[in-house]
Design an enzyme around this catalytic site. Structure first.
Site, PDB file in Angstrom:
ATOM      1  CD  GLU A 260      -2.953  -1.406   2.042  1.00 44.88           C
ATOM      2  OE1 GLU A 260      -2.563  -0.627   3.557  1.00 44.88           O
ATOM      3  OE2 GLU A 260      -3.919  -1.998   1.720  1.00 44.88           O
TER       4      GLU A 260
ATOM      5  CD  GLU B 179      -3.800  -6.457   2.581  1.00 42.52           C
ATOM      6  OE1 GLU B 179      -4.889  -5.283   2.864  1.00 42.52           O
ATOM      7  OE2 GLU B 179      -2.974  -5.749   2.756  1.00 42.52           O
TER       8      GLU B 179
END
Length: 584
Positions: free
Chosen positions: A194, A313
């Site tokens: 991220e 994810e």
């Protein structure tokens, strides 16, 4: 346990590899879940395929499904700091036995690394990471390791500390690459989790992300051994699947001119539904469109160009969360999300990694916390399941029982009927079907409700031609009753008789029409952040976060919405350090 290295980068043997090839074939030619094909025997398939080398696209397909060892080696500062026990080989054995074919092992390095040059990683920590990787590989699992929460701990400072951050990032990957350079191709490296950069626009963030991905690629490729051809996983900015981020990632991958690259994004659903805020209580048309649009972009921008995609994810941001007093996403709505997510991922030909911080698998008992939820996720890997507009039929105890109608969502299946346990309900007498409208008769509901005690009286199942049955809970309720209460800035607990009902959301406004509460862009406050039901304690809690946000000496009007459709209006006023709540 000693780990055996495979002499060729991506080659695997045995039934796992065969199944991976078959999955890749399905993805490549676009077979649907209804397509039947003969699976060769392990012996015949192994003999026929033992000399076939998997392509990057097929390798990633063979990794489906995947699972995240979340909140563990990525915990700060240490492995057990966020509540999980130390990883054991038994945990990885369990993941393998549950049908997962790969595991993502997030790793945060910052607490085990010098913060100044030469940014040395502690040997004990590196050996622990190796041990966990070895256990997973020994089970025949593909493995992904990365640089995880470093992304916001120090990498995010890149705009103001560019050279030091870049040097530390390169030094980190130099050490990881050297440690694992002789590991087989079933180990993948992921650049950065991220990616995010402080005080930047998206355009600036994309440039920094590209620079890190390029540095990662250069360091690994120059480190020797199997790293010359190892699959490298590159994230978009924020691992966001918005079009601008995907386009930038494709451009970056083209510039690297390397066939052994994998794109990664994350997906946690439409935000209001994912956390239950702004009235996002249902997996409705808006949430469904967010999901289908997400996968359409992935297919059109990445998969169609031959770029393997690893959704590193996925899940819902705040569900399930067993440390909260009550689930913020209604069970049936969550099941519908996971069912559809699995289908969209499957038809898109991407591999998905369930984010599991502790919420799905109990790491102490190695048992699933909510078997029906994980069963729905597992089922979605291979087929569709029918659902319905709700998993509840609410019957007001204060009223006569009348027929109730639910809308079936067959999802390409065929409705087969209703069952209560092993007993099949009788169509025409117990229920009728018109198109996708399922109506339970008053006669059947009267029988199912029994003595009409508050709460769930009976459970029936809608069964379909394939997939899992859809459970419907016949529930007796009456409109909840709230009472006056006093409290302080630590919070207000409202005595509440739920009478068989369940809380869905709360809206809060002042008399002038403006929104009341810590979230000012919507009147519908966030479940378990501003308010929370305490069913066992017969209370409804307004949190300190909500109370602190209220204007002093200004009444706020709250409307509590319940899953039966009932609403209750309540007034709250803060005066200095005291809070008063009264029934409207």
């Amino acid at each position: 346990m000693k780990r055996t290295h495979h002499p060729t980068g991506h080659r695997r043997s045995g039934p796992d590899r065969v199944l991976g090839l078959l999955l890749a074939l399905v993805a490549a030619i676009g077979l649907t879940s209804t397509t039947a094909f003969a699976v060769p025997s392990h012996r015949d398939a192994s003999a026929a395929m033992k000399n076939i080398e998997l392509s990057p696209m097929s390798t990633v397909a063979a990794m489906q499904p995947s699972w995240n060892l979340g909140n563990t080696l990525d915990a700060i500062p240490d492995e057990t700091s966020w509540g999980n026990p130390p990883v054991t080989k038994a945990l990885l054995d369990t993941i393998k036995s549950q049908g997962f074919r790969s595991v993502r092992i997030p790793v945060t390095w910052s607490g085990h690394q010098s913060s100044t040059a030469p940014y040395t990683i502690d040997e004990t920590w590196m050996n622990r990471v190796k041990q966990v990787v070895d256990w997973a590989l020994a089970d025949g699992l593909y493995v992904v390791i990365n640089v995880h929460h470093d992304s916001w701990q120090w990498i995010a400072d890149m705009p103001t500390d560019h050279d030091n951050v870049l040097a530390r990032f390169k030094a980190t990957w130099t050490q990881i690459a050297a440690t694992f350079k002789d590991y087989p191709g079933s180990l993948l490296f992921e650049s950065n989790n991220e990616p995010q950069f402080n005080n930047t626009t998206d355009a600036q963030g994309i440039q920094y992300n590209d620079e890190l991905n390029t540095a990662f690629h250069t360091v690994v490729r120059q480190s020797g051994g199997n790293n010359a051809t190892r699959l490298l996983v590159l994230p978009s900015l924020h691992t966001n699947s918005g079009q601008v981020f995907l386009d930038a990632l494709v451009s970056e991958m083209k510039s690297l001119n390397d066939p052994n690259l994998v794109a990664t994004v994350h997906y946690y659903s439409w935000y209001p539904f994912s956390v239950n805020i702004a009235g996002g209580t249902q997996f409705d048309a808006t949430a469904q469109k967010d999901l289908t649009d997400n996968f359409a972009r992935i297919r059109d921008t990445l998969v169609s160009k031959g770029i393997p995609v690893y959704v590193g994810e996925y899940g819902l941001l705040k569900y399930p969360d067993y440390f909260q007093p009550a689930p913020r996403v209604e069970r049936g709505e969550a099941l519908k999300y996971f069912e559809m997510f699995g289908y969209e991922a499957r038809i898109s030909g991407v591999t998905t990694a369930l984010w599991d911080a502790y919420n799905f698998l109990n790491r102490s008992t190695l048992q699933w916390r909510e078997p029906e939820l994980i069963n729905q996720i597992k089922s979605s890997w291979t087929t569709r399941s029918g659902t319905a507009s709700s998993d509840r039929v609410f019957l007001a105890k204060s009223s006569a029982i009348t027929a109730r109608t639910l809308t079936l969502n067959p999802n390409g299946t065929t409705f087969q009927g209703l069952w209560q346990g092993s007993t099949k309900l009788v169509q025409g007498r117990d229920y009728t079907v018109s198109g996708n409208e399922l109506t339970l008769t008053a006669t059947a509901l009267t029988r199912l409700a029994g003595d009409r005690a508050y709460g769930i009286n009976a459970t029936i199942e809608a069964r379909f031609s394939r997939g899992l049955p859809w459970k419907i809970f016949v529930t007796t309720y009456d409109r909840p009753v709230l009472s006056n209460a006093t409290g302080d800035t630590s919070g207000l607990t409202i005595p509440t008789q739920y009478r068989g009902d369940q809380l869905a959301t709360m809206e809060a406004r002042y008399a002038d029409g403006s929104n009341a509460g810590p979230v000012n862009w919507t009147p519908y406050q966030e479940f378990n952040e501003a308010f929370s039901p305490d069913y066992p304690g017969n209370g409804l809690v307004l949190t300190s976060k909500f109370v602190d946000s209220l204007r002093d000496n200004t009444q706020a009007t709250l409307v509590f919405h319940f899953w039966s459709g009932a609403t209750v209006t309540y007034n709250v006023t803060k005066n200095g350090g005291s809070v008063t709540g009264t029934v409207a």
